[in-house]
Design an enzyme around this catalytic site. Structure first.
Site, mmCIF file in Angstrom:
data_model
loop_
_atom_site.group_PDB
_atom_site.id
_atom_site.type_symbol
_atom_site.label_atom_id
_atom_site.label_comp_id
_atom_site.label_asym_id
_atom_site.label_seq_id
_atom_site.Cartn_x
_atom_site.Cartn_y
_atom_site.Cartn_z
ATOM 1 N N VAL A 33 0.943 -1.145 -0.004
ATOM 2 C CA VAL A 33 -0.097 -0.182 0.015
ATOM 3 C C VAL A 33 0.921 1.299 -0.157
ATOM 4 O O VAL A 33 0.321 2.466 -0.355
ATOM 5 C CB VAL A 33 -0.956 -0.016 1.119
ATOM 6 N N ILE A 136 -15.068 -14.716 2.227
ATOM 7 C CA ILE A 136 -15.274 -14.856 0.859
ATOM 8 C C ILE A 136 -15.525 -13.477 0.439
ATOM 9 O O ILE A 136 -16.004 -12.334 0.737
ATOM 10 C CB ILE A 136 -16.533 -15.547 0.556
ATOM 11 N N LYS A 205 -27.892 -9.806 5.136
ATOM 12 C CA LYS A 205 -26.859 -9.802 4.034
ATOM 13 C C LYS A 205 -27.188 -9.836 2.591
ATOM 14 O O LYS A 205 -26.553 -8.923 1.818
ATOM 15 C CB LYS A 205 -25.910 -11.264 4.145
#
Lengths: 430, 430
Positions: A33, A136, A205
């Site tokens: 980064v 995920i 979700k």
């Protein structure tokens, strides 16, 4: 910007994982980064408690003001949970120009749109990939990997507790209650399992995913939800004998600009990729116009998987700060919310009923369906345990929800139909 | 940097998809990366050919120098294929400080490490997510989403052609040759199918994944490869009756700092997530220390899926340019290459042989295995089609490759063993 300073709210399982990852991969993260990431403050309930991770004592505080009002901090990581108090805290942090990384789907489902809007006004990022399906990278995939595509349908197993329970009920032929008790004993279900078992957690979700995919402001109230309490061992046996597996599936789909979001027990063909997702695992199936079918599979929760997602988001915020493109997470809903009506929702259905075992019964039942123009893919009739009764299981071709509701209403009016025992949707065959 | 200028090498199916995506999502892309992306030159063989996409005539050229030596261009997208000539072209472009996005796995497997090193020296990016499993963001996941994790094993179905052929052989009970012919007619297999069918294409992709996952410089020569030509309908029938599905699986794994990369026909339990990946689909299973098991599933090729991956990479390059962190893709291999020896590779094996159907045969065979300390999970004996012959199929427990090789050698020395018909590895049961 050589160093980015971070405040961490919460030092439970996920918070501890985040600290560990940031420490063990400090060099690699800096390399990727371009800035060093330094934890400066950690909000905890008990500053005296012994911790399973190396921290400087001066980092710990039980005063939220030391984070949200701390001019030294650039980013707040929120992994403590809670809705209303947490929302107030994050609002304050955003007004103080702090970027947010959160794993809190409850908060995001209820206050997400408001928080994202506030963040945009303040040029701040809110990233929340860890809030859906922990390990995920599904939100990342919807916003980055599939950014140049149009999403048409998302099907998800996004609640590990219910998937664990259904797997055990199916594979070990057990009833709901004992499996729930076992899951609670093993830590896969909470003492109060309501939010998981009744589908609310999954609905939250799916709301987040639907908002991202369809760029409409869809709320929890727009989601049709039913949980898994009603699923019996007999339902599972019938489904299995017809070649299906029952899963709690969240569906978000769009057709002609109209959206449908729902969480319901759903029968899938037993070789459908989602049917094979077992135990506490999560998976999200995405149909995109350009990419076609893709699926993302992995652990839905857990300390390190969720921490991995939090740290990835954190790295993205740092990149965005350096790019000067923060505050872009809230995409102003491009489209007015438009929900499908019942006569626009098409699906196959599994209907199981107890009927009188006498001449003419079947004729009466098929009359009802024929009047509603409902036809069938599969029909199974078996003697019932009860005397002079039979059980009929029918799987319809694709029909509208309205056709289903009308048929059910008319079946109830028939003398020969003793009870409609269960009715679930069937998907995944097209 | 308000505008980034791009040169595109190749305007075939993928190139056309890239142009379409860049045009149809121009606003969204600008919003996400902070700069406008403008195509300035396209390298084609025939500048006069009619194209299925809107382009300015002055973009087209058949002279590569107009791209690689063009001071106006910041990024070269290479979607034309080829190895040696393409390599020279990209080397020149990199020396001229151009960043590269490529979908060319053949090139990357052979010259990738050298190109990445050259790019690093010149502060340039090379991104190549489209080169492995087109629509699946697997390289992105290994370098970003799972960046903060340690990868232990990757299992992949990374060649669509062989997966299509094996699916048809299994589901329709057909032999290899007619299925190959059908696949060629449908465009799923090339006129010369060698590179797909013999496993080389998959080996190239596994090399790329192994390099990324284990940070060692692993070459194509380090990969053990065998293809699917030897798989017979009888093998599939035996595998099915024992509960397995045969797939061409690439495996890259690390244990105690030693690596193994191979592509071989592999038997998986029929409910293993990879066993369910059908037809031309690809899937990559990743085991990470922190995240546990994850799987990414999707189309392995095709115009729009691959274009989606190319454009996502392109967006990342633009972000990196603006961040000033280009040239970081080539991670200097952190570890000396160490490959597992045959006595360090552990796996289960399926062995099928034709033997004399007489007293003592089985005793003789088990003696050979007992001497090598090989024990079995499953054994199946059936009469052979040939007179006085029988077929024996054995599935071993986990043994070393050395134990397998020794046992095979000794079996060949037995009079009662007529032929070892086939021998495949078995994975996915731990």
């Amino acid at each position: 910007m050589d160093q980015v300073n971070v405040g961490l709210c919460g030092l439970g399982t996920v918070g501890t994982g985040v600290v560990k990852l940031l420490q063990s991969h400090a060099d690699e993260i800096k390399y990727k980064v371009g800035s060093e990431i330094q934890i400066k403050k950690i909000l905890v309930n008990d500053t005296k408690k012994k911790r399973d991770v190396i921290i400087q004592p001066e980092w710990l505080t039980d005063n939220p003001e030391e984070l949200v009002n701390n001019p030294e901090l650039d980013i707040i990581i929120e992994v403590m949970g809670g809705i209303e108090d947490t929302n107030l805290l994050l609002e304050k942090a955003i007004r103080n120009k702090k970027h947010i990384v959160t794993a809190n789907k409850d908060l995001m489902a209820v206050h997400g749109q408001k928080l994202l809007r506030l963040a945009k006004e303040n040029n701040c990022d809110i990233l929340y990939d860890a809030s859906v399906a922990g390990g995920i990278p599904i939100i990342r995939s919807l916003t980055e990997g599939l950014a140049s595509d149009r999403i048409q349908k998302i099907m998800g197993i996004v609640n590990g507790t219910t998937n664990y329970i259904l797997t055990k009920m199916t594979d070990d032929e057990l009833a709901f209650e004992p499996v729930l008790k076992e899951a609670q004993a093993l830590g896969f279900a909470e003492a109060d399992p309501t939010s998981d078992v009744d589908g609310l957690d999954a609905a939250r979700k799916m709301t987040l995913l639907a908002n991202l995919a369809f760029k409409m402001e869809i709320g929890l109230d727009d989601v049709e939800v039913s949980g898994i309490r009603t699923i019996s061992q007999e339902d599972i046996t019938f489904a299995t004998s017809l070649g299906y597996t029952i899963k709690l599936i969240g569906i978000a789909s769009i057709h002609n600009g109209k959206v449908e979001v729902s969480v319901e027990p759903t029968l899938l063909p037993k070789d459908h990729p989602l049917a094979l997702v077992k135990n506490e695992f999560n998976a999200v199936y995405v149909y995109g116009e350009a990419v076609g079918e893709t699926m993302f599979y992995g652990p839905g929760a857990g300390s390190m998987p969720t921490a991995t997602a939090v740290v990835s988001d954190l790295m993205d915020v740092v990149k965005n700060i350096r790019l000067g493109i923060t505050g872009n997470e809230y995409v102003i809903p491009q489209y007015e919310k438009q929900l499908k009506e019942n006569d626009e929702k098409y699906m196959q259905y599994f209907i199981r009923m107890e009927v009188d075992d006498e001449a003419g019964t079947f004729q009466n039942i098929t009359n009802v369906f024929t009047n509603e123009k409902v036809s069938f893919q599969k029909i199974l009739q078996l003697p019932s345990d009860k005397e002079k009764m039979a059980e009929i299981v029918m799987v319809t071709h694709k029909i509208s929800k309205q056709q289903l509701l009308n048929s059910r209403e008319n079946l109830k009016g028939l003398d020969v139909v003793n009870e409609i025992i269960s009715c679930y949707r069937v998907d995944g065959e097209d």
